[in-house]
Write an enzyme that holds these catalytic residues in place. Sequence first.
Site, short mmCIF file in Angstrom:
data_model
loop_
_atom_site.label_atom_id
_atom_site.label_comp_id
_atom_site.label_asym_id
_atom_site.label_seq_id
_atom_site.Cartn_x
_atom_site.Cartn_y
_atom_site.Cartn_z
N ASP A 68 9.88 6.79 3.55
CA ASP A 68 10.21 5.44 4.02
C ASP A 68 8.99 4.54 3.94
O ASP A 68 7.87 5.03 4.06
CB ASP A 68 10.56 5.50 5.52
CG ASP A 68 12.03 5.47 5.80
OD1 ASP A 68 12.80 5.21 4.88
OD2 ASP A 68 12.40 5.73 6.95
N TYR A 70 6.33 2.01 5.67
CA TYR A 70 5.87 1.82 7.04
C TYR A 70 6.71 0.72 7.69
O TYR A 70 7.09 -0.24 7.03
CB TYR A 70 4.40 1.42 7.06
CG TYR A 70 3.45 2.47 6.54
CD1 TYR A 70 3.40 3.75 7.09
CD2 TYR A 70 2.57 2.17 5.50
CE1 TYR A 70 2.51 4.71 6.61
CE2 TYR A 70 1.67 3.12 5.02
CZ TYR A 70 1.65 4.39 5.58
OH TYR A 70 0.77 5.32 5.11
N PHE A 81 2.53 5.44 1.29
CA PHE A 81 1.31 5.83 2.00
C PHE A 81 0.25 4.74 2.04
O PHE A 81 -0.73 4.84 2.78
CB PHE A 81 0.69 7.12 1.43
CG PHE A 81 1.55 8.34 1.64
CD1 PHE A 81 1.71 8.89 2.91
CD2 PHE A 81 2.19 8.95 0.57
CE1 PHE A 81 2.50 10.01 3.10
CE2 PHE A 81 2.98 10.07 0.75
CZ PHE A 81 3.13 10.61 2.02
N HIS A 190 3.33 18.17 4.71
CA HIS A 190 3.13 16.71 4.74
C HIS A 190 1.79 16.38 5.40
O HIS A 190 1.32 17.12 6.28
CB HIS A 190 4.28 16.08 5.54
CG HIS A 190 4.39 14.61 5.40
ND1 HIS A 190 3.64 13.73 6.16
CD2 HIS A 190 5.16 13.83 4.59
CE1 HIS A 190 3.95 12.49 5.82
NE2 HIS A 190 4.86 12.51 4.87
#
Length: 225
Positions: A68, A70, A81, A190
């Site tokens: 997704d 942020y 990221f 992750h």
Amino acid sequence: MANINPDIEPGWGIALKDEFSTAYFTQLKEFLIEEKNKFKVYPPGGKIFAAFSFTPFQEVRVVILGQDPYHGPGQAHGLCFSVPDGVTKPPSLQNIFKELNSDLEIPIASSGNLEKWAKQGVLLLNATLTVRSHQAGSHQNRGWETFTDTAISKLSNKREHLVFLLWGNYAMAKESMIDSSRHLILKSAHPSPFSASRGFFGNRHFSKTNAYLKDHGIQEIDWAL
């Protein structure tokens, strides 16, 4: 409506052209128009397709898959990221930089803006390209995943010797659409603080990526920012 029409690099436009006329994409656009009328949506309209603008289809060398955008103010700018200059680095991105430092001794950057990677052929692709403010996952299962899955499949089928970095269970679920006989797939936990210590730290994905690219006569990525 104009600001959610795709403005992407021509090679991607050719690869994904059939998607834009599908029923699901029409429904997705209608959903986004409705969302924007009621809520704050991230990233800004002009940056929704930034990953496809910064990294042309024929220049992709590495794919990093996120989930997704942020969902805080000013954070999302269309690259997974990554955050714009001047925005505090989120915890997952801090951990990415820690692993990069451990792996290649690259100093931890002051900025969390990964545009330099994107311009070198690192496709920073979220599975879902938009999100409602402060509501993680709020735009999942609305059609974005079909669109981005197609992008992954096109890369797998039409390119060779790419490196796919699959961090966490969500990204690893995409493995089945990548031809491992044509590409390198690297998997780990992750980089989130909840899981980084369970296999993200120490994965050495950055040096392994460059070793694979070099072995195939492809320019390595300069990971320093």
